[in-house]
Design a protein around this motif. Structure first.
Motif, PDB file in Angstrom:
ATOM      1  N   VAL A 168    -110.563  80.657 -81.572  1.00 31.82           N
ATOM      2  CA  VAL A 168    -110.266  79.820 -80.407  1.00 31.82           C
ATOM      3  C   VAL A 168    -110.741  80.522 -79.132  1.00 31.82           C
ATOM      4  O   VAL A 168    -111.328  79.892 -78.250  1.00 31.82           O
ATOM      5  N   ALA A 169    -110.519  81.819 -79.052  1.00 30.67           N
ATOM      6  CA  ALA A 169    -110.962  82.593 -77.888  1.00 30.67           C
ATOM      7  C   ALA A 169    -112.484  82.529 -77.756  1.00 30.67           C
ATOM      8  O   ALA A 169    -113.004  82.359 -76.648  1.00 30.67           O
ATOM      9  N   ARG A 170    -113.182  82.636 -78.864  1.00 27.20           N
ATOM     10  CA  ARG A 170    -114.644  82.571 -78.836  1.00 27.20           C
ATOM     11  C   ARG A 170    -115.103  81.183 -78.365  1.00 27.20           C
ATOM     12  O   ARG A 170    -115.970  81.059 -77.513  1.00 27.20           O
ATOM     13  N   TRP A 171    -114.473  80.123 -78.903  1.00 28.74           N
ATOM     14  CA  TRP A 171    -114.830  78.754 -78.504  1.00 28.74           C
ATOM     15  C   TRP A 171    -114.536  78.518 -77.022  1.00 28.74           C
ATOM     16  O   TRP A 171    -115.258  77.811 -76.347  1.00 28.74           O
ATOM     17  N   ALA A 172    -113.445  79.095 -76.545  1.00 30.05           N
ATOM     18  CA  ALA A 172    -113.016  78.888 -75.155  1.00 30.05           C
ATOM     19  C   ALA A 172    -113.665  79.884 -74.184  1.00 30.05           C
ATOM     20  O   ALA A 172    -113.394  79.839 -72.986  1.00 30.05           O
ATOM     21  N   ARG A 173    -114.465  80.792 -74.743  1.00 33.17           N
ATOM     22  CA  ARG A 173    -115.118  81.834 -73.935  1.00 33.17           C
ATOM     23  C   ARG A 173    -114.109  82.654 -73.146  1.00 33.17           C
ATOM     24  O   ARG A 173    -114.213  82.830 -71.928  1.00 33.17           O
ATOM     25  N   THR A 174    -113.107  83.118 -73.842  1.00 29.21           N
ATOM     26  CA  THR A 174    -112.100  83.991 -73.254  1.00 29.21           C
ATOM     27  C   THR A 174    -111.788  85.072 -74.282  1.00 29.21           C
ATOM     28  O   THR A 174    -112.447  85.166 -75.307  1.00 29.21           O
ATOM     29  N   SER A 175    -110.774  85.863 -74.054  1.00 31.48           N
ATOM     30  CA  SER A 175    -110.444  86.937 -74.994  1.00 31.48           C
ATOM     31  C   SER A 175    -109.342  86.489 -75.958  1.00 31.48           C
ATOM     32  O   SER A 175    -108.555  85.586 -75.652  1.00 31.48           O
ATOM     33  N   LYS A 176    -109.283  87.163 -77.095  1.00 33.43           N
ATOM     34  CA  LYS A 176    -108.233  86.897 -78.074  1.00 33.43           C
ATOM     35  C   LYS A 176    -106.867  87.215 -77.476  1.00 33.43           C
ATOM     36  O   LYS A 176    -105.893  86.504 -77.700  1.00 33.43           O
ATOM     37  N   SER A 177    -106.813  88.270 -76.662  1.00 31.35           N
ATOM     38  CA  SER A 177    -105.536  88.649 -76.057  1.00 31.35           C
ATOM     39  C   SER A 177    -105.039  87.575 -75.089  1.00 31.35           C
ATOM     40  O   SER A 177    -103.834  87.341 -74.986  1.00 31.35           O
ATOM     41  N   THR A 178    -105.961  86.882 -74.401  1.00 32.22           N
ATOM     42  CA  THR A 178    -105.553  85.782 -73.518  1.00 32.22           C
ATOM     43  C   THR A 178    -104.924  84.667 -74.333  1.00 32.22           C
ATOM     44  O   THR A 178    -103.840  84.178 -73.993  1.00 32.22           O
ATOM     45  N   ILE A 179    -105.570  84.277 -75.414  1.00 32.11           N
ATOM     46  CA  ILE A 179    -105.032  83.215 -76.281  1.00 32.11           C
ATOM     47  C   ILE A 179    -103.689  83.648 -76.856  1.00 32.11           C
ATOM     48  O   ILE A 179    -102.732  82.871 -76.888  1.00 32.11           O
ATOM     49  N   SER A 180    -103.589  84.891 -77.280  1.00 32.95           N
ATOM     50  CA  SER A 180    -102.345  85.411 -77.851  1.00 32.95           C
ATOM     51  C   SER A 180    -101.211  85.368 -76.827  1.00 32.95           C
ATOM     52  O   SER A 180    -100.093  84.929 -77.135  1.00 32.95           O
ATOM     53  N   ARG A 181    -101.482  85.837 -75.614  1.00 36.07           N
ATOM     54  CA  ARG A 181    -100.451  85.827 -74.570  1.00 36.07           C
ATOM     55  C   ARG A 181    -100.050  84.410 -74.181  1.00 36.07           C
ATOM     56  O   ARG A 181     -98.875  84.129 -73.965  1.00 36.07           O
TER      57      ARG A 181
END
Length: 153
Positions: free
Chosen positions: A44-57
């Motif tokens: 999801v982070a890759r698709w959204a062009r953000t970091s995994k930690s952002t999605i996790s938080r």
């Protein structure tokens, strides 16, 4: 609300109302789990062009939501504005109750007009304007004050 004022476009979610924030986190986790590919947070982070930690938080309800993320999540999960709407609710609830009604009205407004009674600063006043203002406050002192300000009566 340091982050709300200090960092443009970032909402301090720890201080925002808990209910919309909690629902945003639950909806994100649910959308990820119900997606046919069952993507990981990393995907999801890759698709959204953000970091995994952002999605996790964001999923755990402890991190900031970047302003462009809700729209991106709506596109990824085809949720027809769900995340954008929740984000707007989070932002609206992050302000004191006194301003929440105004925020709702502003969001739906076609035009916004505001009026405030003010006085033109001294250096920009004309002689006639200054006399009219002084006359309202203390008519007896108009001549003395205007002579002091403008050098004539």
């Amino acid at each position: 609300m340091t982050n709300l004022m200090g960092m443009v476009g970032v909402v301090d979610l720890e201080q925002a109302s808990g209910e919309p924030r909690k629902r945003f986190a639950e909806e994100l986790k649910s959308a990820r789990e119900l997606h046919p590919d069952r993507p990981t947070q990393t995907a999801v982070a890759r698709w959204a062009r953000t970091s995994k930690s952002t999605i996790s938080r964001v999923e755990s309800g402890t991190g900031h939501i970047p302003p462009d993320l809700p729209t991106t999540l709506d596109q990824i999960f085809n949720t027809d504005g769900l995340f954008k709407g929740l984000y707007e609710e989070i932002v609206a609830h992050s302000f004191p109750a006194l301003y929440q009604r105004r925020m709702t009205l502003e969001r739906n407004a076609i035009a916004i007009s505001e009026w405030a009674q003010t006085v033109v600063p001294g250096l920009l006043q004309t002689h006639d304007y200054a006399q009219a203002i002084l006359r309202k406050g203390d008519p007896a002192r108009v001549t003395t004050r205007s002579q002091r300000l403008f050098g004539s009566g």
